[in-house]
Motif scaffolding. Structure first.
Motif, PDB file in Angstrom:
ATOM      1  N   SER A  30       0.871  -1.175   0.000  1.00  0.00           N
ATOM      2  CA  SER A  30       0.000   0.000   0.000  1.00  0.00           C
ATOM      3  C   SER A  30       0.906   1.223   0.000  1.00  0.00           C
ATOM      4  CB  SER A  30      -0.931   0.014   1.212  1.00  0.00           C
ATOM      5  OG  SER A  30      -0.223   0.290   2.383  1.00  0.00           O
ATOM      6  N   PRO A  31       0.406   2.339  -0.470  1.00  0.00           N
ATOM      7  CA  PRO A  31       1.282   3.495  -0.651  1.00  0.00           C
ATOM      8  C   PRO A  31       1.708   4.211   0.614  1.00  0.00           C
ATOM      9  CG  PRO A  31      -0.947   4.050  -1.279  1.00  0.00           C
ATOM     10  CD  PRO A  31      -0.921   2.569  -0.982  1.00  0.00           C
ATOM     11  N   GLY A  32       1.167   3.866   1.747  1.00  0.00           N
ATOM     12  CA  GLY A  32       1.581   4.554   2.956  1.00  0.00           C
ATOM     13  C   GLY A  32       0.619   5.650   3.341  1.00  0.00           C
ATOM     14  N   ALA A  68      15.351   4.848  -0.477  1.00  0.00           N
ATOM     15  CA  ALA A  68      14.555   5.332  -1.600  1.00  0.00           C
ATOM     16  C   ALA A  68      13.375   6.115  -1.053  1.00  0.00           C
ATOM     17  CB  ALA A  68      14.059   4.171  -2.455  1.00  0.00           C
ATOM     18  N   CYS A  69      13.011   7.157  -1.760  1.00  0.00           N
ATOM     19  CA  CYS A  69      11.791   7.887  -1.423  1.00  0.00           C
ATOM     20  C   CYS A  69      11.111   8.294  -2.722  1.00  0.00           C
ATOM     21  CB  CYS A  69      12.075   9.075  -0.525  1.00  0.00           C
ATOM     22  SG  CYS A  69      13.165  10.298  -1.230  1.00  0.00           S
ATOM     23  N   PHE A  70       9.790   8.225  -2.696  1.00  0.00           N
ATOM     24  CA  PHE A  70       9.024   8.647  -3.859  1.00  0.00           C
ATOM     25  C   PHE A  70       7.613   9.011  -3.432  1.00  0.00           C
ATOM     26  CE2 PHE A  70       8.748   3.960  -3.837  1.00  0.00           C
ATOM     27  CZ  PHE A  70       7.386   3.733  -3.938  1.00  0.00           C
ATOM     28  N   GLU A  71       6.913   9.632  -4.347  1.00  0.00           N
ATOM     29  CA  GLU A  71       5.510   9.963  -4.138  1.00  0.00           C
ATOM     30  C   GLU A  71       4.673   9.128  -5.092  1.00  0.00           C
ATOM     31  OE1 GLU A  71       6.101  14.629  -2.890  1.00  0.00           O
ATOM     32  OE2 GLU A  71       5.611  14.146  -4.968  1.00  0.00           O
ATOM     33  N   TYR A  72       3.601   8.568  -4.565  1.00  0.00           N
ATOM     34  CA  TYR A  72       2.655   7.823  -5.389  1.00  0.00           C
ATOM     35  C   TYR A  72       1.448   8.715  -5.621  1.00  0.00           C
ATOM     36  CZ  TYR A  72      -0.706   4.486  -7.067  1.00  0.00           C
ATOM     37  OH  TYR A  72      -1.644   3.849  -7.838  1.00  0.00           O
ATOM     38  N   ARG A 100       3.529   9.550   0.204  1.00  0.00           N
ATOM     39  CA  ARG A 100       4.993   9.449   0.223  1.00  0.00           C
ATOM     40  C   ARG A 100       5.380   8.054   0.693  1.00  0.00           C
ATOM     41  NH1 ARG A 100       3.423  13.994   2.210  1.00  0.00           N
ATOM     42  NH2 ARG A 100       3.585  13.272   4.337  1.00  0.00           N
ATOM     43  N   VAL A 101       6.411   7.496   0.057  1.00  0.00           N
ATOM     44  CA  VAL A 101       6.881   6.151   0.400  1.00  0.00           C
ATOM     45  C   VAL A 101       8.382   6.227   0.642  1.00  0.00           C
ATOM     46  CG1 VAL A 101       7.134   3.783  -0.414  1.00  0.00           C
ATOM     47  CG2 VAL A 101       5.067   5.069  -0.989  1.00  0.00           C
ATOM     48  N   SER A 122       9.818  -1.335   3.246  1.00  0.00           N
ATOM     49  CA  SER A 122       9.203  -0.023   3.412  1.00  0.00           C
ATOM     50  C   SER A 122       9.410   0.493   4.829  1.00  0.00           C
ATOM     51  CB  SER A 122       7.717  -0.085   3.090  1.00  0.00           C
ATOM     52  OG  SER A 122       7.542  -0.323   1.715  1.00  0.00           O
ATOM     53  N   MET A 123       9.430   1.809   4.941  1.00  0.00           N
ATOM     54  CA  MET A 123       9.631   2.464   6.236  1.00  0.00           C
ATOM     55  C   MET A 123       8.378   3.252   6.599  1.00  0.00           C
ATOM     56  SD  MET A 123      13.576   3.822   5.778  1.00  0.00           S
ATOM     57  CE  MET A 123      13.197   4.941   4.450  1.00  0.00           C
ATOM     58  N   THR A 124       8.205   3.504   7.858  1.00  0.00           N
ATOM     59  CA  THR A 124       7.101   4.314   8.348  1.00  0.00           C
ATOM     60  C   THR A 124       7.539   5.773   8.404  1.00  0.00           C
ATOM     61  OG1 THR A 124       6.278   2.477   9.674  1.00  0.00           O
ATOM     62  CG2 THR A 124       5.549   4.682  10.305  1.00  0.00           C
TER      63      THR A 124
END
Length: 131
Positions: free
Chosen positions: A16-18, A76-80, A27-28, A123-125
């Motif tokens: 799930s995208p967070g 890594a960081c990105f926006e979904y 944001r992930v 994945s991170m919180t």
């Protein structure tokens, strides 16, 4: 993913995208170990990411994607920005070119302790954000 996107399913994307930011963008953050013997290869690959891989990332509604390295860890960081996370995840997982790319990058990586997903990235919180 566990509470706010701390797991992954069978894809290149977390399950799930967070945490949602405004209902349209999530944001992930992800982490993986970079094996020291493969560091130079991994960086060289990312200095020339295949155009079809870049296109697939965009086609799966991933924006502002960055990977950072420090002390043997990749972050890594990105926006979904999509509306159907599961469909975008399946699309990325099914893409033959992306799968070939992962055959090159995955051997450079080692999952962090406690991560048992099919892809090496965990994945991170998110604990803080400021626009």
């Amino acid at each position: 993913m566990r509470p706010d996107s701390t797991g992954s399913d069978e894809g290149g994307l977390p399950s799930s995208p967070g945490r949602e930011t405004d209902g349209s963008v999530a944001r992930v953050g992800q982490v993986v170990r970079l094996l020291p013997q493969h560091r130079d290869d991994y960086i060289a690959l990312h200095e020339a990411v295949w155009p079809a891989v870049r296109t697939m990332i965009s086609d799966c509604n991933i924006k502002n994607y960055s990977i950072f390295e420090r002390d043997g860890l990749l972050f890594a960081c990105f926006e979904y920005a999509g509306h159907d996370w599961n469909a975008d995840n399946a699309k990325m997982m099914a893409d033959p070119t992306t799968r070939e790319w992962w055959k090159l990058t995955d051997p450079c990586q080692q999952p962090v302790h406690g991560h048992d997903g099919p892809r090496p990235w965990a994945s991170m919180t998110e604990v803080f954000h400021h626009d």
